[in-house]
Scaffold this active site. Structure first.
Site, PDB file in Angstrom:
ATOM      1  N   CYS A   1       0.899  -1.441  -0.220  1.00 33.08           N
ATOM      2  CA  CYS A   1       0.380   0.297  -0.157  1.00 33.08           C
ATOM      3  C   CYS A   1       1.320   1.022  -0.028  1.00 33.08           C
ATOM      4  CB  CYS A   1      -0.805  -0.082   0.907  1.00 33.08           C
ATOM      5  SG  CYS A   1      -0.006  -0.865   2.663  1.00 33.08           S
TER       6      CYS A   1
HETATM    7  N1  LIG Z   1      -4.783  -4.236   5.632  1.00 35.55           N
HETATM    8  C1  LIG Z   1      -3.916  -3.701   4.519  1.00 35.55           C
HETATM    9  O1  LIG Z   1      -3.346  -2.383   4.323  1.00 35.55           O
HETATM   10  C2  LIG Z   1      -2.306  -4.338   3.259  1.00 35.55           C
HETATM   11  C3  LIG Z   1      -2.496  -3.432   2.457  1.00 35.55           C
HETATM   12  C4  LIG Z   1      -1.632  -3.819   0.963  1.00 35.55           C
HETATM   13  C5  LIG Z   1      -1.293  -5.344   1.106  1.00 35.55           C
HETATM   14  N2  LIG Z   1      -1.473  -6.027   1.921  1.00 35.55           N
HETATM   15  C6  LIG Z   1      -1.095  -7.651   2.611  1.00 35.55           C
HETATM   16  O2  LIG Z   1      -2.349  -8.634   2.186  1.00 35.55           O
HETATM   17  C7  LIG Z   1      -2.437  -9.037   2.964  1.00 35.55           C
HETATM   18  C8  LIG Z   1      -3.731  -9.648   3.889  1.00 35.55           C
HETATM   19  O3  LIG Z   1      -3.716  -8.857   4.437  1.00 35.55           O
HETATM   20  P1  LIG Z   1      -4.863  -8.338   6.054  1.00 35.55           P
HETATM   21  O4  LIG Z   1      -4.245  -6.746   6.012  1.00 35.55           O
HETATM   22  O5  LIG Z   1      -5.967  -8.498   5.149  1.00 35.55           O
HETATM   23  O6  LIG Z   1      -4.399  -9.556   6.714  1.00 35.55           O
HETATM   24  P2  LIG Z   1      -5.578  -9.798   8.017  1.00 35.55           P
HETATM   25  O7  LIG Z   1      -6.570  -8.672   8.186  1.00 35.55           O
HETATM   26  O8  LIG Z   1      -4.075 -10.080   8.956  1.00 35.55           O
HETATM   27  O9  LIG Z   1      -5.750 -11.003   7.195  1.00 35.55           O
HETATM   28  C9  LIG Z   1      -5.126 -12.265   7.296  1.00 35.55           C
HETATM   29  C10 LIG Z   1      -6.157 -13.309   6.174  1.00 35.55           C
HETATM   30  O10 LIG Z   1      -5.322 -14.420   6.071  1.00 35.55           O
HETATM   31  C11 LIG Z   1      -5.676 -15.395   7.057  1.00 35.55           C
HETATM   32  N3  LIG Z   1      -4.489 -16.800   7.475  1.00 35.55           N
HETATM   33  C12 LIG Z   1      -3.882 -15.627   8.566  1.00 35.55           C
HETATM   34  N4  LIG Z   1      -2.648 -16.427   8.272  1.00 35.55           N
HETATM   35  C13 LIG Z   1      -3.346 -17.744   7.640  1.00 35.55           C
HETATM   36  C14 LIG Z   1      -2.196 -18.898   7.365  1.00 35.55           C
HETATM   37  N5  LIG Z   1      -1.488 -19.375   8.105  1.00 35.55           N
HETATM   38  N6  LIG Z   1      -2.351 -19.580   6.483  1.00 35.55           N
HETATM   39  C15 LIG Z   1      -3.966 -19.263   5.587  1.00 35.55           C
HETATM   40  N7  LIG Z   1      -4.778 -18.540   6.391  1.00 35.55           N
HETATM   41  C16 LIG Z   1      -4.216 -17.855   7.115  1.00 35.55           C
HETATM   42  C17 LIG Z   1      -6.938 -15.080   7.934  1.00 35.55           C
HETATM   43  O11 LIG Z   1      -7.626 -16.073   7.448  1.00 35.55           O
HETATM   44  P3  LIG Z   1      -8.376 -17.055   9.012  1.00 35.55           P
HETATM   45  O12 LIG Z   1      -7.042 -16.846  10.141  1.00 35.55           O
HETATM   46  O13 LIG Z   1      -9.535 -16.843   9.668  1.00 35.55           O
HETATM   47  O14 LIG Z   1      -7.423 -18.248   8.551  1.00 35.55           O
HETATM   48  C18 LIG Z   1      -7.284 -13.444   7.041  1.00 35.55           C
HETATM   49  O15 LIG Z   1      -8.521 -14.046   6.254  1.00 35.55           O
HETATM   50  C19 LIG Z   1      -1.073  -9.489   3.818  1.00 35.55           C
HETATM   51  O16 LIG Z   1      -0.270 -10.150   2.909  1.00 35.55           O
HETATM   52  C20 LIG Z   1      -0.561  -7.792   3.491  1.00 35.55           C
HETATM   53  O17 LIG Z   1       0.661  -8.040   3.469  1.00 35.55           O
HETATM   54  C21 LIG Z   1      -2.793  -5.660   3.148  1.00 35.55           C
END
Ligand SMILES: NC(=O)c1ccc[n+]([C@@H]2O[C@H](COP(=O)([O-])OP(=O)(O)OC[C@H]3O[C@@H](n4cnc5c(N)ncnc54)[C@H](OP(=O)(O)O)[C@@H]3O)[C@@H](O)[C@H]2O)c1
Length: 312
Positions: free
Chosen positions: A130
């Protein structure tokens, strides 16, 4: 690939902040249909408005019928899923939201505005970070003029830290607060330096708001520049880019972009005492143009759909 009118999308990691935005965007997209949504903690529970339940996340889920597979998992978790995709669905279009593929030349870097042609023919797309998206949008039009590494300072909403509890997303800690962190060597500093092909300095902070980034870039150019010439560069760079609004005088702020699919670039400034010193601001919603809507923009490009389909 655009002959078809509907494409099935599998979403792995649908519980997260980005996953939730993707569910909403896919649900509203005229040419995308949700094939499955996975989450370990929500398995068996209904996916709101989608007429299905979440399935468990394990690498085998990618074998289900999907033309597009989106991995919205934390960093360092996507490896087994990508291995499974290469075995059972090698032809699928894969979008990885994590940082795991951003340093891998076999994947196309999904910076929609600046890598458009490569994305159009890509099957493996690594979505930019981001803050990294904001830095690229602010710097790319003038990076060739810079005499030394630009310095960027960004403040993000605490949703940028994802849902796993930490100091950076604990409302008790971030409310009414600004927390600088990783002010040298942040992952996005390395990511942008790599994809720009020149070093960039970056200092991030987390703010007390939920979503949205405001990023300021300061550059020292080799030669003096006028505000008009600087503005003309940005106007040329973003003419015809439906998700980047250039506004030379600004202001560029959070409220202009929160919960929107686009980014704003502008509020350009030239130091009249030393017109080699310039500043520019970029703001975007970290969950949308910084993640989910840029992912859908990349899917549109790679599937040969209209770039704004489902996002206008
Ligand atoms: N947040 C932002 O602003 C943003 C911006 C750009 C890119 N990103 C990237 O996008 C990705 C997701 O971000 P997010 O903010 O949505 O993260 P998040 O809120 O922490 O969500 C992570 C997701 O992955 C699942 N998960 C967690 N650990 C896991 C594992 N070991 N194996 C399988 N599933 C797992 C979780 O669900 P369950 O635990 O229910 O399985 C959840 O659905 C990350 O790589 C982040 O760096 C985020």
């Amino acid at each position: 690939m655009a002959e078809r009118s509907c494409f099935n999308v599998g979403l792995v990691g649908a519980r997260g902040f980005v996953g939730k935005e993707l569910l909403r965007l896919i649900g509203a997209h005229p040419s995308l249909e949700l094939a499955y949504a996975s989450s370990r903690s929500l398995a068996g529970k209904p996916v709101e408005g989608a007429g299905m339940t979440y399935i468990d996340s394990e690498p085998g889920v990618v074998g289900r019928d999907a033309d597009v597979i989106i991995l919205a998992l934390p960093n360092n978790a996507s490896g087994p899923y990508v291995e499974a995709i290469e075995r059972v669905r090698p032809d699928a279009l894969v979008i990885d939201l994590s940082a795991d593929r951003r340093f891998d030349d076999r994947w196309v870097y999904g910076l929609s505005e600046h890598n458009t042609e490569a994305i159009r023919s890509a099957r493996r797309v690594s979505n930019p970070g981001c803050y990294a998206t904001a830095m690229h949008l602010a710097l790319r039009p003038i990076i060739d003029l810079c005499a030394c590494p630009p310095h960027c300072f960004g403040v993000s909403g605490y949703s940028g830290a994802g849902t796993s509890p930490s100091d950076k997303n604990d409302p008790e800690i971030v409310s009414g607060n600004i927390l600088p962190y990783a002010i040298t060597g942040h992952l996005h500093e390395r990511e942008v330096s790599r994809h720009l092909g020149t070093p960039v300095r970056f200092a991030p902070s987390v703010g007390g708001h939920f979503r949205g980034i405001v990023l300021t870039a300061l550059c020292e150019l080799r030669d003096p520049v006028s505000p008009g010439d600087l503005a003309a560069r940005y106007e040329r760079a973003y003419a015809g880019c439906p998700f980047v609004r250039f506004d030379a005088p600004g202001p560029i702020d959070l409220r202009g972009v929160a919960e929107t699919n686009g980014a704003c670039v502008g509020a350009i400034s030239v130091d009249m005492d030393d017109p080699r010193r310039v500043g520019v601001v970029c703001s975007l919603d970290n969950l949308l143009k910084g993640a989910a809507s840029q992912a859908v923009q990349n899917i549109n490009l790679a599937l040969g759909l209209g770039e704004t389909e489902g996002l206008a």
